[in-house]
Motif scaffolding. Structure first.
Motif, PDB file in Angstrom:
ATOM      1  N   VAL A 106       2.631  -1.585   6.982  1.00  0.00           N
ATOM      2  CA  VAL A 106       2.087  -0.992   5.757  1.00  0.00           C
ATOM      3  C   VAL A 106       1.774  -2.154   4.822  1.00  0.00           C
ATOM      4  CG1 VAL A 106       2.537   0.450   3.731  1.00  0.00           C
ATOM      5  CG2 VAL A 106       3.336   1.192   5.979  1.00  0.00           C
ATOM      6  N   ALA A 107       0.509  -2.334   4.518  1.00  0.00           N
ATOM      7  CA  ALA A 107       0.075  -3.475   3.707  1.00  0.00           C
ATOM      8  C   ALA A 107       0.402  -3.253   2.236  1.00  0.00           C
ATOM      9  CB  ALA A 107      -1.434  -3.658   3.867  1.00  0.00           C
ATOM     10  N   ALA A 108       0.681  -4.331   1.532  1.00  0.00           N
ATOM     11  CA  ALA A 108       0.879  -4.244   0.083  1.00  0.00           C
ATOM     12  C   ALA A 108       0.384  -5.543  -0.532  1.00  0.00           C
ATOM     13  CB  ALA A 108       2.354  -4.019  -0.257  1.00  0.00           C
ATOM     14  N   ALA A 109      -0.331  -5.427  -1.634  1.00  0.00           N
ATOM     15  CA  ALA A 109      -0.893  -6.608  -2.282  1.00  0.00           C
ATOM     16  C   ALA A 109      -0.953  -6.400  -3.786  1.00  0.00           C
ATOM     17  CB  ALA A 109      -2.303  -6.877  -1.742  1.00  0.00           C
ATOM     18  N   VAL A 110      -0.816  -7.501  -4.518  1.00  0.00           N
ATOM     19  CA  VAL A 110      -1.076  -7.484  -5.957  1.00  0.00           C
ATOM     20  C   VAL A 110      -2.515  -7.959  -6.150  1.00  0.00           C
ATOM     21  CG1 VAL A 110      -0.505  -8.483  -8.199  1.00  0.00           C
ATOM     22  CG2 VAL A 110       1.321  -7.918  -6.582  1.00  0.00           C
ATOM     23  N   VAL A 111      -3.302  -7.127  -6.810  1.00  0.00           N
ATOM     24  CA  VAL A 111      -4.711  -7.448  -7.037  1.00  0.00           C
ATOM     25  C   VAL A 111      -4.926  -7.654  -8.529  1.00  0.00           C
ATOM     26  CG1 VAL A 111      -7.081  -6.593  -6.830  1.00  0.00           C
ATOM     27  CG2 VAL A 111      -5.413  -6.092  -5.026  1.00  0.00           C
ATOM     28  N   GLY A 112      -5.538  -8.765  -8.881  1.00  0.00           N
ATOM     29  CA  GLY A 112      -5.770  -9.059 -10.287  1.00  0.00           C
ATOM     30  C   GLY A 112      -7.201  -9.523 -10.530  1.00  0.00           C
ATOM     31  N   ARG A 148      11.189 -10.110  -0.896  1.00  0.00           N
ATOM     32  CA  ARG A 148      10.529 -11.229  -1.583  1.00  0.00           C
ATOM     33  C   ARG A 148      10.235 -10.778  -3.005  1.00  0.00           C
ATOM     34  NH1 ARG A 148       9.130 -15.493   2.089  1.00  0.00           N
ATOM     35  NH2 ARG A 148      10.198 -14.859   3.998  1.00  0.00           N
ATOM     36  N   THR A 149       9.976 -11.748  -3.847  1.00  0.00           N
ATOM     37  CA  THR A 149       9.657 -11.383  -5.222  1.00  0.00           C
ATOM     38  C   THR A 149       8.275 -11.903  -5.601  1.00  0.00           C
ATOM     39  OG1 THR A 149      10.737 -13.352  -6.073  1.00  0.00           O
ATOM     40  CG2 THR A 149      12.055 -11.359  -5.987  1.00  0.00           C
ATOM     41  N   SER A 150       7.684 -11.249  -6.570  1.00  0.00           N
ATOM     42  CA  SER A 150       6.400 -11.651  -7.116  1.00  0.00           C
ATOM     43  C   SER A 150       6.359 -11.110  -8.540  1.00  0.00           C
ATOM     44  CB  SER A 150       5.266 -11.080  -6.251  1.00  0.00           C
ATOM     45  OG  SER A 150       4.025 -11.580  -6.698  1.00  0.00           O
ATOM     46  N   SER A 151       5.212 -11.106  -9.137  1.00  0.00           N
ATOM     47  CA  SER A 151       5.143 -10.528 -10.476  1.00  0.00           C
ATOM     48  C   SER A 151       3.754  -9.953 -10.714  1.00  0.00           C
ATOM     49  CB  SER A 151       5.451 -11.585 -11.535  1.00  0.00           C
ATOM     50  OG  SER A 151       4.477 -12.592 -11.493  1.00  0.00           O
ATOM     51  N   MET A 152       3.701  -9.047 -11.677  1.00  0.00           N
ATOM     52  CA  MET A 152       2.418  -8.449 -12.053  1.00  0.00           C
ATOM     53  C   MET A 152       2.173  -8.696 -13.529  1.00  0.00           C
ATOM     54  SD  MET A 152       2.485  -4.884  -9.938  1.00  0.00           S
ATOM     55  CE  MET A 152       0.916  -4.281 -10.561  1.00  0.00           C
ATOM     56  N   LEU A 179      -3.009  -4.639 -10.390  1.00  0.00           N
ATOM     57  CA  LEU A 179      -2.761  -3.476  -9.540  1.00  0.00           C
ATOM     58  C   LEU A 179      -1.867  -3.855  -8.373  1.00  0.00           C
ATOM     59  CD1 LEU A 179      -6.334  -1.984  -8.942  1.00  0.00           C
ATOM     60  CD2 LEU A 179      -4.713  -1.352 -10.734  1.00  0.00           C
ATOM     61  N   LEU A 180      -0.959  -2.956  -8.037  1.00  0.00           N
ATOM     62  CA  LEU A 180      -0.273  -3.030  -6.758  1.00  0.00           C
ATOM     63  C   LEU A 180      -0.994  -2.032  -5.858  1.00  0.00           C
ATOM     64  CD1 LEU A 180       2.174  -3.803  -4.918  1.00  0.00           C
ATOM     65  CD2 LEU A 180       3.383  -1.865  -5.945  1.00  0.00           C
ATOM     66  N   VAL A 181      -1.507  -2.524  -4.734  1.00  0.00           N
ATOM     67  CA  VAL A 181      -2.209  -1.647  -3.794  1.00  0.00           C
ATOM     68  C   VAL A 181      -1.427  -1.640  -2.491  1.00  0.00           C
ATOM     69  CG1 VAL A 181      -4.374  -1.174  -2.579  1.00  0.00           C
ATOM     70  CG2 VAL A 181      -4.434  -2.249  -4.838  1.00  0.00           C
ATOM     71  N   MET A 182      -1.081  -0.452  -2.011  1.00  0.00           N
ATOM     72  CA  MET A 182      -0.372  -0.334  -0.738  1.00  0.00           C
ATOM     73  C   MET A 182      -1.182   0.608   0.157  1.00  0.00           C
ATOM     74  SD  MET A 182       3.488  -0.097  -2.336  1.00  0.00           S
ATOM     75  CE  MET A 182       4.427  -0.131  -0.810  1.00  0.00           C
ATOM     76  N   ALA A 183      -1.245   0.285   1.447  1.00  0.00           N
ATOM     77  CA  ALA A 183      -2.066   1.108   2.335  1.00  0.00           C
ATOM     78  C   ALA A 183      -1.499   1.098   3.744  1.00  0.00           C
ATOM     79  CB  ALA A 183      -3.503   0.571   2.367  1.00  0.00           C
ATOM     80  N   THR A 184      -1.553   2.257   4.387  1.00  0.00           N
ATOM     81  CA  THR A 184      -1.120   2.338   5.786  1.00  0.00           C
ATOM     82  C   THR A 184      -2.218   1.744   6.681  1.00  0.00           C
ATOM     83  OG1 THR A 184      -2.055   4.539   6.082  1.00  0.00           O
ATOM     84  CG2 THR A 184       0.220   4.414   5.280  1.00  0.00           C
ATOM     85  N   ASP A 185      -1.895   1.610   7.973  1.00  0.00           N
ATOM     86  CA  ASP A 185      -2.857   0.961   8.865  1.00  0.00           C
ATOM     87  C   ASP A 185      -4.039   1.862   9.242  1.00  0.00           C
ATOM     88  OD1 ASP A 185      -1.569   2.632  10.588  1.00  0.00           O
ATOM     89  OD2 ASP A 185      -1.062   1.111  12.074  1.00  0.00           O
ATOM     90  N   GLY A 186      -4.072   3.070   8.687  1.00  0.00           N
ATOM     91  CA  GLY A 186      -5.273   3.892   8.825  1.00  0.00           C
ATOM     92  C   GLY A 186      -6.353   3.482   7.829  1.00  0.00           C
ATOM     93  N   VAL A 187      -6.031   2.470   7.031  1.00  0.00           N
ATOM     94  CA  VAL A 187      -6.986   1.939   6.049  1.00  0.00           C
ATOM     95  C   VAL A 187      -7.299   0.503   6.446  1.00  0.00           C
ATOM     96  CG1 VAL A 187      -7.345   1.388   3.614  1.00  0.00           C
ATOM     97  CG2 VAL A 187      -5.997   3.402   4.251  1.00  0.00           C
TER      98      VAL A 187
END
Ligand SMILES: [Mn+2]
Length: 206
Positions: A109-115, A145-149, A154-162
């Motif tokens: 399951v993908a997750a990314a911070v998009v800015g 793991r840690t990160s920051s926003m 945006l935090l975007v999370m998507a299953t592998d159907g995307v």
């Protein structure tokens, strides 16, 4: 299908649909608030149809009941609860109202911070997933793991159907619901359940 809500300074929306020909979706989202943070979980039950939906529902139930616990404990509790299912891929994010982010993922399951960036929205951080299947086989050592926003990120999370790169479909000025819909419409595949979660950190008023 879609769901949206607000937790403290976090505005979120999710859009999903089952694989073509299926009536139930094995991808699920959970967003729940604590005092200073939101727990955001995206669960992809393995396969599709009823077995996938059963595993995903069980994971969501466990996560909702224990949502204030540490992420590693939440993942282990899900693992124990899913042993007699087909298993799931799960990514968890604990998004603090101050912008602090802790996240952990087992499976795809993908997750990314998009800015915002000069050339258009760009990925500033990406979750590092561990291999394995929750409920079947999981690494003995799991480390969030840690990160920051920043406000507006945006935090975007998507299953592998995307399909990637879903950042192509992000227009930062639009509401979270519209961004989630646009990613699902532009990158969702017919061959798997598909779910997109978008959470925006709106900043904390002082
Ligand atoms: Mn899937």
């Amino acid at each position: 299908m879609r769901e949206e809500g607000r937790v403290g300074p976090i505005e979120w929306a999710a859009a999903w649909r089952p694989r073509a020909g299926e009536s139930v979706c094995g991808d699920r989202v959970l967003v729940t608030g604590a005092e200073r943070a939101a727990l955001i979980a995206v669960v992809d039950g393995l396969g599709h149809g009823a077995p996938a939906a059963t595993a995903a529902a069980r994971a969501v139930e466990v996560l909702a009941a224990r949502h204030t616990g540490p992420l590693v404990e939440l993942m282990r509790a899900s693992h124990r609860a899913l042993v007699d299912t087909h298993g799931a891929a799960i990514s968890l994010a604990c998004l603090g109202f101050d912008g602090g982010l802790a996240w952990i993922g087992v499976g795809n399951v993908a997750a990314a911070v998009v800015g915002a960036a000069p050339g258009g929205p760009s990925v500033r951080a990406r979750i590092l997933q561990s291999g394995g299947i929750v409920g079947y086989r999981m690494a003995s050592r799991l480390e969030p793991r840690t990160s920051s926003m920043r406000p507006g990120d945006l935090l975007v999370m998507a299953t592998d159907g995307v399909g990637e790169p879903f950042v192509d479909a992000v227009e930062l000025a639009r509401p979270a619901t519209e961004i989630a819909d646009a990613i699902l419409a532009g990158h969702g595949t017919d061959t798997d359940d598909a779910l997109v979660l978008v959470a925006r950190h709106r900043g904390t008023p002082r």
